[in-house]
Design an enzyme around this catalytic site. Sequence first.
Site, PDB file in Angstrom:
ATOM      1  N   GLU A  33      -6.811  13.396   5.427  1.00  0.00           N
ATOM      2  CA  GLU A  33      -7.854  12.369   5.587  1.00  0.00           C
ATOM      3  C   GLU A  33      -8.367  12.368   7.039  1.00  0.00           C
ATOM      4  O   GLU A  33      -9.570  12.272   7.280  1.00  0.00           O
ATOM      5  CB  GLU A  33      -7.235  11.023   5.205  1.00  0.00           C
ATOM      6  CG  GLU A  33      -8.111   9.818   5.291  1.00  0.00           C
ATOM      7  CD  GLU A  33      -7.297   8.547   4.979  1.00  0.00           C
ATOM      8  OE1 GLU A  33      -6.579   8.500   3.956  1.00  0.00           O
ATOM      9  OE2 GLU A  33      -7.380   7.591   5.776  1.00  0.00           O
ATOM     10  N   HIS A  43      -1.333  13.635   2.881  1.00  0.00           N
ATOM     11  CA  HIS A  43      -2.625  13.124   2.380  1.00  0.00           C
ATOM     12  C   HIS A  43      -3.374  12.453   3.529  1.00  0.00           C
ATOM     13  O   HIS A  43      -4.554  12.691   3.747  1.00  0.00           O
ATOM     14  CB  HIS A  43      -2.360  12.143   1.234  1.00  0.00           C
ATOM     15  CG  HIS A  43      -3.520  11.245   0.906  1.00  0.00           C
ATOM     16  ND1 HIS A  43      -3.892  10.185   1.703  1.00  0.00           N
ATOM     17  CD2 HIS A  43      -4.410  11.265  -0.114  1.00  0.00           C
ATOM     18  CE1 HIS A  43      -4.942   9.591   1.193  1.00  0.00           C
ATOM     19  NE2 HIS A  43      -5.285  10.226   0.088  1.00  0.00           N
ATOM     20  N   ASN A  44      -2.687  11.599   4.268  1.00  0.00           N
ATOM     21  CA  ASN A  44      -3.349  10.905   5.373  1.00  0.00           C
ATOM     22  C   ASN A  44      -3.754  11.875   6.476  1.00  0.00           C
ATOM     23  O   ASN A  44      -4.804  11.713   7.102  1.00  0.00           O
ATOM     24  CB  ASN A  44      -2.429   9.821   5.961  1.00  0.00           C
ATOM     25  CG  ASN A  44      -2.356   8.598   5.066  1.00  0.00           C
ATOM     26  OD1 ASN A  44      -2.575   8.690   3.873  1.00  0.00           O
ATOM     27  ND2 ASN A  44      -2.040   7.461   5.644  1.00  0.00           N
ATOM     28  N   SER A  94      -2.236   5.318  -2.244  1.00  0.00           N
ATOM     29  CA  SER A  94      -3.470   5.478  -1.474  1.00  0.00           C
ATOM     30  C   SER A  94      -4.642   4.855  -2.203  1.00  0.00           C
ATOM     31  O   SER A  94      -4.658   4.778  -3.430  1.00  0.00           O
ATOM     32  CB  SER A  94      -3.777   6.948  -1.223  1.00  0.00           C
ATOM     33  OG  SER A  94      -5.016   7.044  -0.536  1.00  0.00           O
ATOM     34  N   GLY A  95      -5.610   4.418  -1.435  1.00  0.00           N
ATOM     35  CA  GLY A  95      -6.814   3.849  -2.038  1.00  0.00           C
ATOM     36  C   GLY A  95      -7.174   2.527  -1.395  1.00  0.00           C
ATOM     37  O   GLY A  95      -8.181   1.915  -1.728  1.00  0.00           O
ATOM     38  N   LYS A 144       2.320  11.583   0.818  1.00  0.00           N
ATOM     39  CA  LYS A 144       1.344  10.570   1.246  1.00  0.00           C
ATOM     40  C   LYS A 144       1.001  10.786   2.719  1.00  0.00           C
ATOM     41  O   LYS A 144      -0.155  10.638   3.135  1.00  0.00           O
ATOM     42  CB  LYS A 144       1.910   9.151   1.025  1.00  0.00           C
ATOM     43  CG  LYS A 144       1.071   8.033   1.650  1.00  0.00           C
ATOM     44  CD  LYS A 144      -0.255   7.842   0.939  1.00  0.00           C
ATOM     45  CE  LYS A 144      -1.319   7.055   1.665  1.00  0.00           C
ATOM     46  NZ  LYS A 144      -1.037   5.830   2.326  1.00  0.00           N
ATOM     47  N   MET A 152      -2.334  -5.503   0.037  1.00  0.00           N
ATOM     48  CA  MET A 152      -1.935  -4.420  -0.864  1.00  0.00           C
ATOM     49  C   MET A 152      -1.050  -4.925  -2.009  1.00  0.00           C
ATOM     50  O   MET A 152      -1.302  -4.634  -3.172  1.00  0.00           O
ATOM     51  CB  MET A 152      -1.201  -3.322  -0.089  1.00  0.00           C
ATOM     52  CG  MET A 152      -2.070  -2.517   0.847  1.00  0.00           C
ATOM     53  SD  MET A 152      -3.344  -1.572   0.000  1.00  0.00           S
ATOM     54  CE  MET A 152      -2.398  -0.318  -0.818  1.00  0.00           C
ATOM     55  N   HIS A 185      13.932  38.866  25.747  1.00  0.00           N
ATOM     56  CA  HIS A 185      13.993  38.221  24.434  1.00  0.00           C
ATOM     57  C   HIS A 185      13.910  39.227  23.276  1.00  0.00           C
ATOM     58  O   HIS A 185      13.993  38.828  22.131  1.00  0.00           O
ATOM     59  CB  HIS A 185      12.882  37.173  24.317  1.00  0.00           C
ATOM     60  CG  HIS A 185      13.101  35.994  25.214  1.00  0.00           C
ATOM     61  ND1 HIS A 185      14.242  35.224  25.149  1.00  0.00           N
ATOM     62  CD2 HIS A 185      12.347  35.460  26.206  1.00  0.00           C
ATOM     63  CE1 HIS A 185      14.182  34.257  26.056  1.00  0.00           C
ATOM     64  NE2 HIS A 185      13.036  34.389  26.721  1.00  0.00           N
ATOM     65  N   VAL A 189       5.724  -4.503   1.978  1.00  0.00           N
ATOM     66  CA  VAL A 189       5.649  -5.250   3.246  1.00  0.00           C
ATOM     67  C   VAL A 189       5.321  -4.302   4.392  1.00  0.00           C
ATOM     68  O   VAL A 189       5.255  -3.086   4.207  1.00  0.00           O
ATOM     69  CB  VAL A 189       6.972  -6.002   3.552  1.00  0.00           C
ATOM     70  CG1 VAL A 189       7.319  -6.948   2.421  1.00  0.00           C
ATOM     71  CG2 VAL A 189       8.116  -5.033   3.819  1.00  0.00           C
TER      72      VAL A 189
HETATM   73  P1  NDP Z   1       0.875  -5.679   6.133  1.00  0.00           P
HETATM   74  O1  NDP Z   1       1.263  -4.320   6.547  1.00  0.00           O
HETATM   75  O2  NDP Z   1      -0.093  -6.444   6.943  1.00  0.00           O
HETATM   76  O3  NDP Z   1       2.230  -6.547   5.983  1.00  0.00           O
HETATM   77  C1  NDP Z   1       2.220  -7.925   5.713  1.00  0.00           C
HETATM   78  C2  NDP Z   1       3.246  -8.267   4.660  1.00  0.00           C
HETATM   79  O4  NDP Z   1       4.563  -7.898   5.072  1.00  0.00           O
HETATM   80  C3  NDP Z   1       3.300  -9.763   4.411  1.00  0.00           C
HETATM   81  O5  NDP Z   1       3.513  -9.972   3.042  1.00  0.00           O
HETATM   82  C4  NDP Z   1       4.501 -10.179   5.247  1.00  0.00           C
HETATM   83  O6  NDP Z   1       5.075 -11.397   4.824  1.00  0.00           O
HETATM   84  C5  NDP Z   1       5.421  -9.030   4.983  1.00  0.00           C
HETATM   85  N1  NDP Z   1       6.504  -8.900   5.964  1.00  0.00           N
HETATM   86  C6  NDP Z   1       6.412  -8.427   7.226  1.00  0.00           C
HETATM   87  N2  NDP Z   1       7.620  -8.437   7.819  1.00  0.00           N
HETATM   88  C7  NDP Z   1       8.502  -8.921   6.913  1.00  0.00           C
HETATM   89  C8  NDP Z   1       9.897  -9.183   6.924  1.00  0.00           C
HETATM   90  N3  NDP Z   1      10.629  -8.911   8.000  1.00  0.00           N
HETATM   91  N4  NDP Z   1      10.455  -9.674   5.803  1.00  0.00           N
HETATM   92  C9  NDP Z   1       9.706  -9.920   4.712  1.00  0.00           C
HETATM   93  N5  NDP Z   1       8.385  -9.722   4.637  1.00  0.00           N
HETATM   94  C10 NDP Z   1       7.788  -9.216   5.724  1.00  0.00           C
HETATM   95  O7  NDP Z   1       0.355  -5.689   4.594  1.00  0.00           O
HETATM   96  P2  NDP Z   1      -0.595  -4.671   3.812  1.00  0.00           P
HETATM   97  O8  NDP Z   1      -0.775  -5.288   2.469  1.00  0.00           O
HETATM   98  O9  NDP Z   1      -1.790  -4.287   4.597  1.00  0.00           O
HETATM   99  O10 NDP Z   1       0.286  -3.354   3.664  1.00  0.00           O
HETATM  100  C11 NDP Z   1       1.539  -3.358   3.011  1.00  0.00           C
HETATM  101  C12 NDP Z   1       2.133  -1.958   3.088  1.00  0.00           C
HETATM  102  O11 NDP Z   1       1.262  -1.049   2.428  1.00  0.00           O
HETATM  103  C13 NDP Z   1       2.294  -1.421   4.521  1.00  0.00           C
HETATM  104  O12 NDP Z   1       3.473  -0.662   4.584  1.00  0.00           O
HETATM  105  C14 NDP Z   1       1.085  -0.544   4.699  1.00  0.00           C
HETATM  106  O13 NDP Z   1       1.311   0.464   5.655  1.00  0.00           O
HETATM  107  C15 NDP Z   1       0.925   0.029   3.301  1.00  0.00           C
HETATM  108  N6  NDP Z   1      -0.414   0.442   2.941  1.00  0.00           N
HETATM  109  C16 NDP Z   1      -1.505  -0.256   3.322  1.00  0.00           C
HETATM  110  C17 NDP Z   1      -2.782   0.166   2.989  1.00  0.00           C
HETATM  111  C18 NDP Z   1      -3.962  -0.661   3.396  1.00  0.00           C
HETATM  112  O14 NDP Z   1      -5.089  -0.196   3.143  1.00  0.00           O
HETATM  113  N7  NDP Z   1      -3.771  -1.835   3.984  1.00  0.00           N
HETATM  114  C19 NDP Z   1      -3.003   1.373   2.195  1.00  0.00           C
HETATM  115  C20 NDP Z   1      -1.800   2.000   1.762  1.00  0.00           C
HETATM  116  C21 NDP Z   1      -0.566   1.572   2.153  1.00  0.00           C
HETATM  117  P3  NDP Z   1       4.553 -12.815   5.416  1.00  0.00           P
HETATM  118  O15 NDP Z   1       3.334 -13.156   4.601  1.00  0.00           O
HETATM  119  O16 NDP Z   1       5.669 -13.718   5.214  1.00  0.00           O
HETATM  120  O17 NDP Z   1       4.228 -12.601   6.862  1.00  0.00           O
END
Ligand code: NDP
Length: 481
Positions: free
Chosen positions: A189, A185-186, A128-129, A182, A13, A452, A74
């Site tokens: 969904e 929205h989910n 979202s997306g 959001k 993302m 009641h 993250v």
């Molecule tokens: P992930 O949820 O798989 O998270 C991985 C990322 O988080 C990596 O960059 C990782 O770093 C970092 N991370 C995890 N723990 C820590 C920490 N303690 N300190 C610093 N960095 C940390 O990634 P996504 O891209 O799938 O999703 C990102 C966010 O977006 C999430 O909150 C998710 O719920 C939300 N989201 C996701 C969607 C999707 O379709 N995937 C859609 C909409 C929202 P490292 O590389 O060092 O491990």
Amino acid sequence: QQAEIGVTGLAVMGRNLARNFARHGHVVAIHNRTFAKTQALIDEAGSEGTFVASESLEDFVASLARPRKIIIMVKAGPGTDAVIDELVPLLEEGDIVVDAGNAHFPDTIRREQQLAEHGLHFVGSGVSGGEEGALNGPSIMPGGSRKSYESLGPLLEDISAKVDGTPCCTYIGPDGAGHFVKMVHNGIEYADMQLIAEAYDLIRRGTGKSPAEIADIFTEWNSGELESFLIEITAEVLRQVDAESGEALVDVILDQAEQKGTGRWTVQNALDLGVPITGIAEATFARALSGSVPQREAARDILPAGTVEWHVEDPDAFVEDVRRALYASKVVAYSQGFDQIAAASDEYGWDIDRGAMARIWRGGCIIRARFLNRITEAYERDEKLPLLIADDFFAGVITECLEAWRRVVAGAAQNGIPTPAFSSSLAYYDGVRADRLPAALIQGLRDLFGAHTYRRVDKDGTFHTEWGGDRSETAVGGGFK
Ligand code: NDP
């Protein structure tokens, strides 16, 4: 060169959001806990625009123009807090921190307060997306202070999806409002997907059509009033053939739906607010039921359907009935979701514009659909509309679908096909439009076993019947005119 915006967290993302900013000509600072992901972005997509890569968070912060705008992307939960704790000492008053992950809105409220104490703006933003949307234009739902939106908003609007030239991004409301919307929205969904799954199941079991044939039906539906991303991709999934077995892929996928939690949060919040979002709740429970493996195994061979095999007489008419049942149930699910947004907006003081919500969901997001235009129009006609399905347009839709909807739900019940979302939406419709509900009896029972009290239809006040005595009625409490 100082960057206009920064993204930390470069998994699918964050990486795609950063590329989206760069492709729109913005200088983007990038950072990830593990540098390999930052390096990979530069190696694979560095030519798409101007990236300023940093290995340390200190260098990342230093590379940003002030007031800094930093998007955290993250893993939601403790990871977000960890990044915030590391960031805060490096920032200066007026800087803006955006959490674009899927945070639960109470966490966002807490974080906003925490950062406000440091003079920082914290923006909880729904995005979202999925992966594709993040790269090519997501629907973005930013909360936080209105002040932060003045400088952040134009950047977010620039990378968001556009429908008829209008960005699918708008300011939602204070603190947790963005993440709340959001979440709903989910939830919607979840309901949408469950309704689609029920429609597919009914057609398959009612007419014996193959997944590929049903894919064609969904493709046709997608050219009408049901046109939406989910209907479109349903056709794609149903058409897919498994290379290994030669069967339809849908027949070799394990029938246990998983969930990450946003549906559950939506239902939990609806219970707290007392909003009946039956479509979303049934969709969430249907996923839980599909995953209840020991229970399903215990039931499978023991509990009979008590029905004969179902073959509808006129398949074409049946398919049209199912389409109408799907449309009506979908309208109910959205109506319930918008009710929840209205209730939360009042409860938490967010002042959310529901028409604007429907507008920014028209593109970029998973529930994007043609009929969202109609929702915006309904709220434009009446900003305070108490019930979406009571708007003239939607009341008309439901009236047209009603007979078909009843036939489908009755047929499903008679033939042992589970349609929790279709059925509960119809029950909601009949409940909300009823002149009188049996809730009166419940109040009587509550008064008998627990004193009641109840209110009466013919006079103000609160009353109690002396059930254990002479059964006379006494007026309790004030409120008399
Ligand atoms: P992930 O949820 O798989 O998270 C991985 C990322 O988080 C990596 O960059 C990782 O770093 C970092 N991370 C995890 N723990 C820590 C920490 N303690 N300190 C610093 N960095 C940390 O990634 P996504 O891209 O799938 O999703 C990102 C966010 O977006 C999430 O909150 C998710 O719920 C939300 N989201 C996701 C969607 C999707 O379709 N995937 C859609 C909409 C929202 P490292 O590389 O060092 O491990």
